[in-house]
Design a protein around this motif. Structure first.
Motif, PDB file in Angstrom:
ATOM      1  N   SER A   1      30.859 124.841  66.531  1.00 11.46           N
ATOM      2  CA  SER A   1      31.805 124.666  64.735  1.00 11.46           C
ATOM      3  C   SER A   1      31.827 126.456  64.805  1.00 11.46           C
ATOM      4  N   MET A   2      30.947 126.999  65.352  1.00 13.50           N
ATOM      5  CA  MET A   2      31.250 128.499  65.015  1.00 13.50           C
ATOM      6  C   MET A   2      30.606 129.809  66.678  1.00 13.50           C
ATOM      7  N   ASN A   3      30.930 130.286  66.559  1.00  7.60           N
ATOM      8  CA  ASN A   3      30.335 131.958  67.336  1.00  7.60           C
ATOM      9  C   ASN A   3      28.935 132.202  67.168  1.00  7.60           C
ATOM     10  N   MET A   4      28.254 131.070  68.178  1.00 10.35           N
ATOM     11  CA  MET A   4      26.510 132.357  66.937  1.00 10.35           C
ATOM     12  C   MET A   4      25.688 132.590  68.181  1.00 10.35           C
ATOM     13  N   GLY A   5      25.792 133.021  69.091  1.00  6.93           N
ATOM     14  CA  GLY A   5      25.632 133.020  71.028  1.00  6.93           C
ATOM     15  C   GLY A   5      24.999 131.657  71.489  1.00  6.93           C
ATOM     16  N   VAL A   6      24.274 132.733  72.594  1.00  9.19           N
ATOM     17  CA  VAL A   6      23.537 130.977  73.949  1.00  9.19           C
ATOM     18  C   VAL A   6      22.468 131.210  73.823  1.00  9.19           C
ATOM     19  N   LEU A   7      22.087 129.977  73.023  1.00 16.21           N
ATOM     20  CA  LEU A   7      20.440 130.305  72.902  1.00 16.21           C
ATOM     21  C   LEU A   7      19.524 129.299  74.701  1.00 16.21           C
TER      22      LEU A   7
ATOM     23  N   PHE B   1      25.047 118.120  68.496  1.00 14.27           N
ATOM     24  CA  PHE B   1      24.249 117.585  67.842  1.00 14.27           C
ATOM     25  C   PHE B   1      24.447 118.154  66.405  1.00 14.27           C
ATOM     26  N   THR B   2      24.191 118.295  65.179  1.00 17.41           N
ATOM     27  CA  THR B   2      24.336 118.894  64.211  1.00 17.41           C
ATOM     28  C   THR B   2      23.192 119.452  63.571  1.00 17.41           C
ATOM     29  N   VAL B   3      22.805 120.638  62.985  1.00 20.59           N
ATOM     30  CA  VAL B   3      22.229 120.837  62.439  1.00 20.59           C
ATOM     31  C   VAL B   3      22.470 121.365  60.818  1.00 20.59           C
ATOM     32  N   THR B   4      21.685 121.121  59.980  1.00 20.15           N
ATOM     33  CA  THR B   4      21.242 121.594  57.868  1.00 20.15           C
ATOM     34  C   THR B   4      20.673 123.025  58.236  1.00 20.15           C
TER      35      THR B   4
ATOM     36  N   ASP C   1      26.699 124.840  55.110  1.00 17.33           N
ATOM     37  CA  ASP C   1      25.396 123.585  55.565  1.00 17.33           C
ATOM     38  C   ASP C   1      25.320 122.601  56.364  1.00 17.33           C
ATOM     39  N   LYS C   2      26.661 122.829  57.480  1.00 22.10           N
ATOM     40  CA  LYS C   2      26.467 122.233  58.266  1.00 22.10           C
ATOM     41  C   LYS C   2      26.758 122.905  60.222  1.00 22.10           C
ATOM     42  N   MET C   3      26.572 122.501  60.788  1.00 23.40           N
ATOM     43  CA  MET C   3      26.383 123.699  62.058  1.00 23.40           C
ATOM     44  C   MET C   3      26.870 122.717  63.185  1.00 23.40           C
ATOM     45  N   THR C   4      27.964 122.578  64.330  1.00 24.27           N
ATOM     46  CA  THR C   4      27.316 121.708  65.326  1.00 24.27           C
ATOM     47  C   THR C   4      27.078 122.745  66.709  1.00 24.27           C
ATOM     48  N   TRP C   5      25.771 122.364  67.258  1.00 22.86           N
ATOM     49  CA  TRP C   5      25.801 123.373  68.506  1.00 22.86           C
ATOM     50  C   TRP C   5      25.551 121.567  69.911  1.00 22.86           C
ATOM     51  N   SER C   6      25.596 122.217  71.277  1.00 23.30           N
ATOM     52  CA  SER C   6      26.374 122.158  71.963  1.00 23.30           C
ATOM     53  C   SER C   6      24.725 121.956  72.420  1.00 23.30           C
TER      54      SER C   6
END
Length: 146
Positions: free
Chosen positions: A94-100, A142-145, A123-128
Motif C-alpha cells: 500500500s506504500m513504498n517503504m523499501g524492501v526488507l 499481511f496488514t500492520v497497524t 494507521d494500517k499498512m499492507t505488506w507482502s
C-alpha cells in the motif's frame, strides 16, 4: 558550441538518422506483444492464520507471529516442514517503504526469520512477503497497524 552552417552532407546525415529512428520505433510498435497476465493467482493472507504452500511435493506451513503485527515490534516468520533454506523479502504493497530482507535460522525441520516493520504515518499498512525456494516465489500478505 558555435553555430555551423547546414551543409548538404550534414542534412543527409540528419535525415538518414531520423529515418533509422522512426523505423525502429515503428518496428517495435508493430511487433509488440503484451505479456500474458494471470489474475487467478491467490495470495494468502497471514492475518487470517497460517498459509499452506505445496513446496517440493510437501505441505509447507507459513506462520506470522503475532498474527496481528504492529510496526516497530519484531515480527517472526515461521516456515514449517521445509528442508532447504529459503530466502525471503518483505515489501510494502500500500506504500513504498523499501524492501526488507529476512534472515532465517534453522530449527528442527523448520526455519525462523525475524524482521521489524518501520513506523509510518498511516494507521494500517499492507505488506507482502515473497518467499523464494529453488527459483519459485510464494507470496503472502499481511496488514500492520501502528
Amino acid at each position: 558550441m558555435a553555430a555551423q552552417k547546414l551543409t548538404k552532407g550534414r542534412l543527409i546525415q540528419i535525415i538518414i538518422l531520423m529515418i533509422v529512428l522512426i523505423t525502429a520505433f515503428v518496428w517495435r510498435t508493430v511487433t509488440y506483444e503484451a505479456q500474458p497476465t494471470t489474475n487467478d493467482v491467490k495470495i494468502c493472507s497471514l492475518n487470517t492464520g497460517n498459509c499452506l504452500f505445496n513446496i517440493e511435493n510437501k505441505p509447507v506451513t507459513v506462520t506470522l507471529l503475532p498474527v496481528m503485527p504492529k510496526s516497530g515490534i519484531p515480527i517472526i516468520l515461521h516456515i514449517n516442514n521445509l528442508q532447504v533454506e529459503p530466502s525471503a523479502t518483505v515489501s510494502g504493497v500500500s506504500m513504498n517503504m523499501g524492501v526488507l530482507p529476512i534472515i532465517f535460522k534453522p530449527q528442527k525441520n523448520s526455519w525462523i526469520g525475524e524482521f521489524t516493520i518501520p513506523q509510518c504515518i498511516h494507521d494500517k499498512m499492507t505488506w507482502s512477503i515473497d518467499i523464494k525456494v529453488h527459483d519459485t516465489t510464494y507470496s503472502s500478505e499481511f496488514t500492520v497497524t501502528k
